[in-house]
Scaffold this motif. Structure first.
Motif, PDB file in Angstrom:
ATOM      1  N   SER A  20       9.029  28.208  19.137  1.00 61.91           N
ATOM      2  CA  SER A  20      10.377  27.988  18.606  1.00 61.91           C
ATOM      3  C   SER A  20      11.233  27.224  19.602  1.00 61.91           C
ATOM      4  CB  SER A  20      11.054  29.322  18.295  1.00 61.91           C
ATOM      5  OG  SER A  20      10.255  30.085  17.448  1.00 61.91           O
ATOM      6  N   ARG A  21      11.147  27.645  20.862  1.00 59.70           N
ATOM      7  CA  ARG A  21      11.935  26.988  21.895  1.00 59.70           C
ATOM      8  C   ARG A  21      11.133  26.871  23.180  1.00 59.70           C
ATOM      9  NH1 ARG A  21      18.159  29.097  21.431  1.00 59.70           N
ATOM     10  NH2 ARG A  21      18.387  28.606  19.232  1.00 59.70           N
ATOM     11  N   PRO A  22      11.096  25.691  23.753  1.00 59.31           N
ATOM     12  CA  PRO A  22      10.452  25.539  25.056  1.00 59.31           C
ATOM     13  C   PRO A  22      11.248  26.305  26.113  1.00 59.31           C
ATOM     14  CG  PRO A  22      10.819  23.426  23.986  1.00 59.31           C
ATOM     15  CD  PRO A  22      11.639  24.440  23.258  1.00 59.31           C
ATOM     16  N   ALA A  23      10.674  26.484  27.277  1.00 60.17           N
ATOM     17  CA  ALA A  23      11.353  27.207  28.353  1.00 60.17           C
ATOM     18  C   ALA A  23      10.948  26.600  29.684  1.00 60.17           C
ATOM     19  CB  ALA A  23      10.975  28.681  28.313  1.00 60.17           C
ATOM     20  N   ILE A  24      11.799  26.832  30.682  1.00 62.71           N
ATOM     21  CA  ILE A  24      11.494  26.375  32.036  1.00 62.71           C
ATOM     22  C   ILE A  24      11.135  27.598  32.877  1.00 62.71           C
ATOM     23  CG2 ILE A  24      12.409  25.272  34.103  1.00 62.71           C
ATOM     24  CD1 ILE A  24      14.286  23.673  32.339  1.00 62.71           C
ATOM     25  N   ILE A  25       9.995  27.514  33.568  1.00 60.55           N
ATOM     26  CA  ILE A  25       9.570  28.627  34.421  1.00 60.55           C
ATOM     27  C   ILE A  25       9.455  28.130  35.860  1.00 60.55           C
ATOM     28  CG2 ILE A  25       7.071  28.234  34.133  1.00 60.55           C
ATOM     29  CD1 ILE A  25       6.783  31.325  33.921  1.00 60.55           C
ATOM     30  N   GLY A  59      16.760  27.532  31.897  1.00 61.76           N
ATOM     31  CA  GLY A  59      17.816  26.651  31.406  1.00 61.76           C
ATOM     32  C   GLY A  59      17.422  25.644  30.337  1.00 61.76           C
ATOM     33  N   ALA A  60      16.256  25.807  29.727  1.00 59.92           N
ATOM     34  CA  ALA A  60      15.906  24.866  28.656  1.00 59.92           C
ATOM     35  C   ALA A  60      16.828  25.061  27.457  1.00 59.92           C
ATOM     36  CB  ALA A  60      14.447  25.045  28.243  1.00 59.92           C
ATOM     37  N   ASN A  61      17.214  26.312  27.199  1.00 59.54           N
ATOM     38  CA  ASN A  61      18.135  26.624  26.094  1.00 59.54           C
ATOM     39  C   ASN A  61      19.195  27.588  26.602  1.00 59.54           C
ATOM     40  OD1 ASN A  61      16.386  25.547  23.760  1.00 59.54           O
ATOM     41  ND2 ASN A  61      15.018  26.895  24.921  1.00 59.54           N
TER      42      ASN A  61
END
Lengths: 344, 344
Positions: free
Chosen positions: A127-132, A148-150
């Motif tokens: 649904s939403r990418p993410a930063i790790i 902070g991707a979303n």
């Protein structure tokens, strides 16, 4: 077993010390990991002199000239509209078109995020990418996402972040049963926002296949309470920046303290080199120096803007390890388990 | 001008080192500020020996025996249900009934919050109370709120927090035109959650009478970019705990480093006392050691649980300064300006 050659697209112009550190970082990474091929995107006139006659030690590369560069302060919207010919966008496009397995850039984070989202698209089911990213903990490395991707995340997004973070801890950090925690303002089950309580209820279900510890708090980030900390991108970004700000503030206090008296100055002289090393260690705590964008059709790694060659090499190694681990395949499997569970 | 006597209700049993530090802290505060009267709530059998024959140096006090104590790990809901006879609840009730001007406790934060909300009620016009504390910044003290009174905040709540924070910076810190910033994930106007953008639009209006700087990020907390940082209680609490965790982590790294080699151990020996002082300074950064609950019908200050006498005295002084400043009257005025503005 021979591993397949990994083709790495590099934004050779991104970062404070580009293109030098990018080339030198690639050369360093190539020494440690064999079977890497580099596509260097950037200004040929700047890149060629660094590479000519084997000056850099880098061998397996091709230069892909780009006229344009994304500026460090360029807004994501401007990067999307005007940055198509930039080294960053072109490097991402190489991944999007299957000419490269992954992309690494030390350039403008917001622009990189926007351009990768646009250029690589979301992985099916995400649904939403993410930063790790990873941080040094008291006992072991801790991963945290989303950084902070979303800015918002509902329970479903948080559960997907948990599955992607679990894959990262297993296949990049190499943990067997990584412990997952949801960032909250208290560890009791009744605490916090509704989305967090709902996500916790889903994650407690054994069938999803993650080792969920429960809620954790901001001071658990360095405590090694869990291996993966899951949060929305707003909170994650604030926590990340707060950590960075706190480290810099304490380092400045410590510097002032060390110069404050004759005895401390003497102590500093005695241990000078060691203290410089200590400062470097705490100021740049990114053990892997790679923030990874998860949930896209392709691997994208962001290196620190002020990375040196060694830390840029680390970012390249993180990207290569994601490719070798067939990382996105694991995310697909994890999300598949979740979808089957939800369908019941 | 003679200042009126301030009557301070103390939860004498709250905190790791109670009642000793509470009594000793009151005695210290009484030396610095005259015209203070203390109502000591707690176990008479424990308090009397500390006070008998002037052993503590504290003079102007009365003991109010309470059988019960709120436990450090007692849940807020349990404190509300079962804690009515506790030293904490009784001290709060003294403020609620007008027998004291303010209450100070080093006890369980969650319980104190719940009991003050219940016992003092919200100040008229305040939608949600907030917790504010101060931190040492690079150039000057910074205040931040909400640190966890509520987990969510809409634009209207954030604007009210801004007005209360502005009053605090003016009347407790003594700043003339405190600069206010809204905590966000970027400083551009288009960034972040909708509630933040809406709050920013309201705060930019000059008629509200605050000096609004704009958005700030997590690394601005220590940067002296602004004097007051406004955020929702979830984010504020995560940022606070992240700061605390980061400080402890770096302190542990530093301790390990200082013992790591002969030269650093020698340096440590040379500067030993100074380093201990440095550690104390960074580990306990609360310049005022008082988290203040704003927006209630009465002044309530939370001291650190592990406060020593000096820092408990500071918390008492913060409480007294709020009483002297007629703090809640300023909040009423600020909220009045906002209400008139909204009514237009």
């Amino acid at each position: 077993m021979t591993e397949k050659t990994v083709t790495i697209a590099l934004d050779a112009m991104g970062g404070d010390h580009a293109p030098h550190t990018v080339i030198a970082g690639a050369a360093l990474a190539a020494k440690d990991l064999r079977d890497m091929r580099f596509l260097l995107f950037g200004d040929q006139n700047k890149l060629a002199p660094l590479l000519d006659a084997g000056a850099s030690g880098l061998e397996n590369y091709t230069i892909h000239h780009c006229d344009d560069v994304i500026a460090p302060d360029q807004k994501p919207s401007s990067a999307l509209r005007h940055g198509k010919q930039s080294s960053m966008a072109q490097a991402i496009q190489a991944v999007g078109e299957g000419r490269a397995d992954c992309v690494v850039s030390a350039g403008n984070t917001g622009a990189l995020m926007a351009l990768t989202m646009f250029g690589l698209k979301r992985l099916e089911g995400v649904s939403r990418p993410a930063i790790i990213a990873t941080f040094p903990g008291r006992e072991r490395t801790v991963c945290m996402l989303d950084l902070g991707a979303n800015v918002e995340a509902d329970a479903h997004n948080l559960v997907q972040f948990a599955i992607m973070g679990d894959c990262f801890a297993r296949h990049v950090i190499g943990l067997d049963q990584p412990k997952l925690g949801l960032l909250n303002v208290g560890s009791e089950e009744s605490k916090g926002l509704a989305a967090l309580r709902e996500a916790a209820n889903i994650l407690r279900d054994g069938e999803i296949g993650v080792n969920f510890h429960g809620f954790v708090e901001g001071d658990d980030i360095f405590n090694s309470t869990v291996d993966v900390i899951i949060t929305d991108g707003f909170t994650g970004n604030v926590a990340l920046k707060t950590m960075e700000g706190t480290v810099r503030f304490i380092a400045s206090l410590l510097r002032g303290f060390l110069r404050s008296s004759f005895l401390t100055r003497l102590g500093l002289m005695l241990t000078g080199g060691a203290f410089r090393q200590f400062f470097r260690q705490i100021i740049n705590p990114g053990a892997y120096n790679g923030a990874v964008f998860l949930g896209l059709n392709g691997i994208a790694v962001k290196s620190h803007g002020n990375a040196n060659a060694a830390s840029f090499a680390n970012a390249i190694k993180v990207a290569a390890s994601l490719v070798h681990a067939d990382f996105n395949e694991h995310i697909r499997e994890g999300l598949g388990r979740l979808a089957r569970k939800s369908a019941k």
